[in-house]
Design a protein around this motif. Structure first.
Motif, mmCIF file in Angstrom:
data_model
loop_
_atom_site.group_PDB
_atom_site.id
_atom_site.type_symbol
_atom_site.label_atom_id
_atom_site.label_comp_id
_atom_site.label_asym_id
_atom_site.label_seq_id
_atom_site.Cartn_x
_atom_site.Cartn_y
_atom_site.Cartn_z
ATOM 1 N N LEU A 22 64.125 -18.351 -8.631
ATOM 2 C CA LEU A 22 64.525 -18.713 -7.269
ATOM 3 C C LEU A 22 64.875 -17.483 -6.442
ATOM 4 O O LEU A 22 64.633 -17.457 -5.236
ATOM 5 C CB LEU A 22 65.685 -19.707 -7.298
ATOM 6 N N GLU A 23 65.422 -16.465 -7.098
ATOM 7 C CA GLU A 23 65.694 -15.209 -6.392
ATOM 8 C C GLU A 23 64.380 -14.600 -5.901
ATOM 9 O O GLU A 23 64.298 -14.093 -4.782
ATOM 10 C CB GLU A 23 66.437 -14.232 -7.299
ATOM 11 N N ILE A 24 63.348 -14.665 -6.722
ATOM 12 C CA ILE A 24 62.044 -14.132 -6.323
ATOM 13 C C ILE A 24 61.504 -14.909 -5.124
ATOM 14 O O ILE A 24 61.021 -14.313 -4.158
ATOM 15 C CB ILE A 24 61.045 -14.162 -7.507
ATOM 16 N N VAL A 25 61.607 -16.233 -5.156
ATOM 17 C CA VAL A 25 61.144 -17.042 -4.022
ATOM 18 C C VAL A 25 61.899 -16.656 -2.759
ATOM 19 O O VAL A 25 61.304 -16.475 -1.692
ATOM 20 C CB VAL A 25 61.311 -18.555 -4.312
ATOM 21 N N GLN A 26 63.209 -16.506 -2.881
ATOM 22 C CA GLN A 26 64.025 -16.143 -1.726
ATOM 23 C C GLN A 26 63.634 -14.756 -1.197
ATOM 24 O O GLN A 26 63.491 -14.563 0.013
ATOM 25 C CB GLN A 26 65.499 -16.172 -2.101
ATOM 26 N N LEU A 27 63.442 -13.804 -2.089
ATOM 27 C CA LEU A 27 63.056 -12.453 -1.674
ATOM 28 C C LEU A 27 61.666 -12.444 -1.039
ATOM 29 O O LEU A 27 61.433 -11.717 -0.063
ATOM 30 C CB LEU A 27 63.111 -11.497 -2.869
ATOM 31 N N LEU A 28 60.752 -13.239 -1.569
ATOM 32 C CA LEU A 28 59.419 -13.337 -0.956
ATOM 33 C C LEU A 28 59.527 -13.864 0.471
ATOM 34 O O LEU A 28 58.858 -13.373 1.379
ATOM 35 C CB LEU A 28 58.504 -14.237 -1.790
#
Length: 131
Positions: A22-28
């Motif tokens: 989810l952190e990756i999705v948010q950063l994307l």
């Protein structure tokens, strides 16, 4: 699909692997928004597609789909002309002052480092699952 209104929001209390994802999705999403704000259109489109693909991979629960997107993300960080080489310039956003360009690039570098770190953590989680 943007992270804020995503059907993934309810999953925020999941395990560490899910939090990494989810952190990756948010950063994307943050990266896409920054690039869009500064009119870096080709990268904006690329990050929007990666954001959607990764959200769909997480929601599907199919590890191979997540792994595929993680590999694609990893490819962004290597070689000439890669995402590592990207700099926001006055050519892409001619209305920015020099100070604003510095600030925009500082934000770009911060998000790039955070994304790379989150990507490495997610890949380590994936690798440990396959052992």
């Amino acid at each position: 699909m943007a992270f804020g209104g995503s059907p993934l929001s309810f999953l925020l209390n999941g395990g560490s692997e899910l939090k990494d994802e989810l952190e990756i999705v948010q950063l994307l999403g943050q990266m896409r928004a920054l690039l869009e704000q500064h009119r870096v259109w080709s990268w904006t489109t690329h990050f929007a597609a990666l954001e959607t693909d990764f959200e769909e991979a997480i929601t599907s629960g199919e590890d191979w789909k997540k792994q595929e997107v993680l590999y694609e993300l990893d490819d962004l960080f290597g070689g000439m002309g890669s995402f590592n080489d990207l700099v926001i310039t006055s050519q892409s956003d001619p209305l920015l002052s020099r100070q604003e360009l510095v600030k925009a690039n500082d934000e770009l570098n911060k998000l790039r480092r955070q994304l790379y770190r989150a990507l490495r953590e997610a890949q380590q989680e994936q690798d440990s699952e396959f052992r």
